[in-house]
Design an enzyme around this catalytic site. Structure first.
Site, mmCIF file in Angstrom:
data_model
loop_
_atom_site.group_PDB
_atom_site.id
_atom_site.type_symbol
_atom_site.label_atom_id
_atom_site.label_comp_id
_atom_site.label_asym_id
_atom_site.label_seq_id
_atom_site.Cartn_x
_atom_site.Cartn_y
_atom_site.Cartn_z
ATOM 1 N N SER A 730 0.846 -1.187 0.000
ATOM 2 C CA SER A 730 0.000 0.000 0.000
ATOM 3 C C SER A 730 0.890 1.249 0.000
ATOM 4 O O SER A 730 1.687 1.409 -0.925
ATOM 5 C CB SER A 730 -0.951 -0.057 1.201
ATOM 6 O OG SER A 730 -1.996 0.844 1.034
ATOM 7 N N ASP A 808 -8.676 -5.416 -6.266
ATOM 8 C CA ASP A 808 -8.509 -4.314 -5.304
ATOM 9 C C ASP A 808 -9.464 -3.162 -5.642
ATOM 10 O O ASP A 808 -9.367 -2.572 -6.712
ATOM 11 C CB ASP A 808 -7.046 -3.837 -5.359
ATOM 12 C CG ASP A 808 -6.665 -2.947 -4.191
ATOM 13 O OD1 ASP A 808 -7.547 -2.237 -3.683
ATOM 14 O OD2 ASP A 808 -5.481 -2.963 -3.806
ATOM 15 N N HIS A 840 -7.426 -5.492 -1.656
ATOM 16 C CA HIS A 840 -6.265 -4.718 -1.196
ATOM 17 C C HIS A 840 -5.487 -5.481 -0.126
ATOM 18 O O HIS A 840 -4.280 -5.326 0.003
ATOM 19 C CB HIS A 840 -6.719 -3.352 -0.674
ATOM 20 C CG HIS A 840 -5.588 -2.369 -0.484
ATOM 21 N ND1 HIS A 840 -4.693 -2.057 -1.493
ATOM 22 C CD2 HIS A 840 -5.195 -1.645 0.590
ATOM 23 C CE1 HIS A 840 -3.806 -1.176 -1.035
ATOM 24 N NE2 HIS A 840 -4.086 -0.916 0.220
#
Length: 863
Positions: A730, A808, A840
């Site tokens: 991320s 995602d 994600h």
């Protein structure tokens, strides 16, 4: 294995690692060999992960003769079970001083399976699990009404209830929960018990608000926003639902709030119950298409996703009211809107960050935020300010005329900053006495001093007198109340924990407020208490040397702490506060009983060491290092810099890392050194420290990481600076790419998971808070978008690995897609690992294992 050579003392670091004899070589394993290493360590993490009890509810037992003082309810995973369930423990009135009492976890529910058949969740449930970062199955939340002892929860794609305590006393053996049948199709989300009458409960179905009677089964739809069309484009309205950005970026997961009191109207004895809700119109919000989990059908799911700089949803607050007779039958329902359009009353408001009611039901309240997120208002809304919704203009005007002139919104508090506002839950209004024109409340505020602290505020509710039937345009400080006094209860360069669902507990009898904070050290969370009458001494209630997460009992005589340290796995203990009643501030916590003892660490677990250093600009930073397990004098080890680096996260603290970050220990056991550094921009260090990223994400973080690496290399002497990998997910994936772009001479390889590669494609709520809108910060957006700087990436193969979940819906696969197409255009080498069925966060154990083996294999081959 290389033989040990002793480099001469006067050669520099780089020279020392040129000597092949000084380089520690990680043993190479086959793919299968690495799989079995991962399997071995995963067996352990399954033992303690998610087992700890949470979501506590204390209920006092009143029978004088019984042996127990409280029944404590919670969610937890009983031994041998694979899913969360509703459990309870009995807390005894007396304990033996020297004995460790381990409370037994008792099942409330009899043979109940809560996970849906084959673990298949509806789309709504699946996305909520993503927003809340839930990994566990079973019952993940419940609502509880203490007077009646009613529990309400979602499970197996349905709703269930059961009762314990209340009028019928406490059960002694598990019970069968009762399923609440429905005529609705699709899941009933966000269920809540009506606090003023627990015969009623509410839920969201197909983006509208419903109520139902638990006893009679009667159901009523209260709002009619959503038409239930299959095409997202044609059906943009919802009621009572928190949108994607509000959930993901503001941690608000509901869009409606019950009034805690009922009012009786008319001679027939009809009771009116009210719900405040947010109505959302997303018709101007962009739609994006993300591959559907049912990949073999080649479908996509459509989502409303507001990209930075584009239109957010249109929002309004409304009331849903319904009346019931003495039999609990719903006699009528009514939808009410504000006397003037929401956007006329509050033109600057972009987000409703939080909402609720004062305890007497006299006012609804809301926290409003502007689009740049630098201005927040706390506003009271009396129910009389809402009038029946109607298409008929004459009726609307008549209703508006009937609203008394002294009925108006009150802005009781305002926060302004030039950094950004971190939204949180801490607002505690005290009850008003009859006819009082002041509101006293507790509030946490970070903007005043740059550190989040508690304040006791008294606002004077002055009404201006409005004719609500006239067109209205508000002045600059419209509805703003004078602040009579604002007293700081805490202060200093530390913070009261307010974000991420942190709570305070207020004892109005003793005038004490209990809160969690970092007063002793930014690396530990503790429970503290301070008087809000005579602000002064702050007393710590938890043991230093650990980081705690606490929950107070309803009558303030006990608390539960879930605590751990870097070297001690989590345990959960119950403490009793005892001491003279005339000095409640100094009551001492006494260990009472244990709900969970610390599990033993895996045999090869070596906890990381925490260190700190000062950067060239004299900022104190904290880091942690996992030393390679096979340390030999004079050997230099390949090093993995594990990074997150973004706002709202702190990786380095005195809590146990062996569950979520067990993989870092595996790397150390294979001979890697692993370094983690919280640079500027991470949380728990105040707003200025976090605000270093303002308008320049990706431009300051790598400096701090590299300085930390150099500090560690000098301090420990076993780091091979010619073999450093940078890895994260991320924001950490984004920084891994930034590291390889800006410091290719420092980082030999980068492994980037689910990275944001172009800020223009990320959402409004997050991106604009930190980076402003694109037109005001063109330079920041360009400098921070890695996909626009691929020409700086190395030309050697095997230095870049990108990983991303194809489904995602937060950092869309578009980011990786765009990056890869830029890499190809620039003729740059890269490797790509796609997880077709992941979002994600990697959920599926096979995908998780595959990622971990991929990581180890890439490092052993190319670092």
């Amino acid at each position: 294995m290389a033989t040990t050579g002793t480099p001469t003392a006067d050669r520099g670091d780089a020279a020392a690692t040129d000597d092949p004899a000084a380089r520690f070589q990680v043993q190479k394993h086959s793919w299968d060999g690495l799989r079995s290493i991962i399997h071995g360590s995963r067996k352990y993490s399954g033992l303690i992960v998610n087992k700890a009890p949470h979501d506590f509810q204390f209920v006092q037992k009143t029978d004088e003769s019984g042996p127990h003082s409280h029944r404590l309810y919670y969610l937890g995973m009983p031994y041998g079970s694979r899913e969360n369930s509703l459990l309870y423990s009995e807390i005894p009135k007396k304990v033996r001083k020297e004995a460790l009492l381990l409370l037994s976890w008792k099942q409330m529910l009899d043979h109940f399976q809560a996970t849906p058949h084959h673990g298949v969740y509806s789309r709504e449930e699946e996305l909520l699990r993503e927003r809340k970062r839930l990994g566990v199955f079973g019952i993940t939340s419940y609502d509880f009404h203490s007077e009646s002892g009613l529990f309400l929860f979602q499970a197996s794609n349905s709703l269930f209830h059961c009762r314990d305590g209340g009028k019928n006393g406490f059960m002694v053996s598990p019970m069968k929960p009762l399923e609440i049948k429905t005529q609705c199709s699709g899941p009933r989300m966000d269920p809540k018990i009506c606090p003023a009458d627990p015969a009623f409960f509410s839920f969201i179905n197909n983006s509208d608000l419903w109520v139902a009677n638990i006893e009679t089964g009667e159901e009523r739809r209260l709002t009619f926003c959503h038409q239930g069309l299959s095409n997202v484009l044609d059906d943009p309205k919802s009621a009572g639902v928190a949108t994607f950005v509000i959930q993901e970026e503001f941690d608000r997961f509901t869009g409606y709030w019950w009034c805690p009191t009922a009012s009786w109207e008319g001679s027939e004895g009809l009771k009116t119950l009210r719900i405040l809700y947010e109505e959302v119109d997303e018709s101007e919000v962009e739609v994006i298409h993300v591959p559907s989990p049912a990949l073999e059908e080649r479908k996509t799911d459509s989502y409303r996703y507001p990209r930075t700089g584009s239109k957010n949803p249109k929002i309004a607050l409304k009331l849903a009211e319904f009346q019931t007779d003495s039999q609990g039958k719903i006699v009528s329902t009514q939808e009410k809107e504000l006397v003037q359009p929401f956007s006329s009353l509050f033109p600057k408001v972009e987000y409703i960050a939080r909402a609720g009611w004062t305890r007497d039901g006299k006012y609804a309240w809301a926290m409003f935020l502007d689009r740049p997120q630098q201005w927040l208002q706390l506003v009271l809304l009396p129910p009389a300010l809402f009038i029946p919704s109607t298409e008929n203009e004459e009726q609307r005007l008549a209703s508006a005329r009937a609203v008394p002139r002294n009925v108006q919104p009150y802005v009781v508090y305002e926060e302004v900053t030039n950094v950004w506002i971190n939204v949180h839950d801490i607002f505690y209004p005290f009850p008003q006495s009859e006819g009082e024109d002041e509101l006293c409340f507790l509030r946490a505020n970070e903007c005043k001093t740059g550190f989040c602290h508690l304040y006791k505020v008294t606002a004077v509710l002055k009404s201006q007198g409005y004719d609500w039937s006239e067109p209205f345009s508000p002045g600059e400080d419209e509805f703003k109340c004078p602040i009579k006094e604002e007293i700081a209860l805490t202060s200093g360069e530390w913070e009261v924990l307010a974000r991420h669902g942190s709570k305070i507990w207020v004892n109005e009898e003793t005038k004490l407020v209990y809160f969690q904070g970092t007063k002793d050290t930014p690396l530990e969370h503790h429970l503290y208490v301070v008087s809000y009458e005579a602000a002064g001494e702050i007393v710590r209630l938890t043991t230093p040397g650990f980081s705690h997460s606490c929950s107070m009992s309803q009558n303030f005589d006990m608390f539960v702490s879930h605590y751990s340290s870097v070297s001690t796995p989590p345990c959960v203990h119950v403490y009793k506060l005892s001491g003279p009643d005339d000095d409640p501030l100094h009551k001492q916590p006494r260990f009472w009983a244990s709900m969970m003892e610390a599990a033993s660490c895996p045999p090869d677990y070596v906890p990381p060491e925490i260190f700190h250093f000062h950067t060239r600009s004299d900022v104190r930073l904290y880091g942690m290092i996992y030393k390679p397990h096979a340390l030999q004098p004079g050997k230099k080890h390949p090093t993995v810099l594990f990074v997150y680096g973004g706002p709202q996260v702190q990786l380095v603290n005195n809590s146990f890392k062996g569950i979520k970050y067990l993989r870092l220990n595996t790397l150390a056991s294979l001979g890697y050194a692993v370094v983690v550094i919280d640079g500027r921009g991470s949380c728990q260090r105040g707003l200025r420290f976090e605000g270093a990223l303002k308008n320049q994400m990706g431009q300051v973080e790598i400096e701090d990481q590299v300085e930390g690496l150099q500090f560690v290399a000098e301090k420990y002497g076993f780091i091979d600076l010619s073999r450093v990998a940078i890895h994260g997910w991320s924001y950490g994936g984004f920084l891994s790419l930034m590291g390889l772009i800006h410091k290719p001479q420092v980082f030999k390889v980068a492994i980037a998971g689910a990275p944001v590669t172009v800020w223009m494609a990320y959402d409004t709520g997050y991106t604009e808070r930190y980076m402003d809108v694109p037109e005001n910060n063109q330079h920041g957006y360009e400098a921070g978008s890695v996909a626009l700087h691929v020409e700086k990436l190395p030309n050697e193969p095997n230095r870049l690995l990108i990983l991303h979940g194809f489904l995602d819906e937060n950092v869309h696969f578009f980011h990786t897609n765009f990056l890869v197409s830029q890499l190809i255009r620039a003729g740059k080498p890269y490797q790509l690992q796609i997880y077709p069925n992941e979002r994600h966060s990697i959920r599926c154990p096979e995908s998780g294992e595959h990622y971990e083996v991929t990581l180890l294999h890439f490092l052993q081959e190319y670092l």
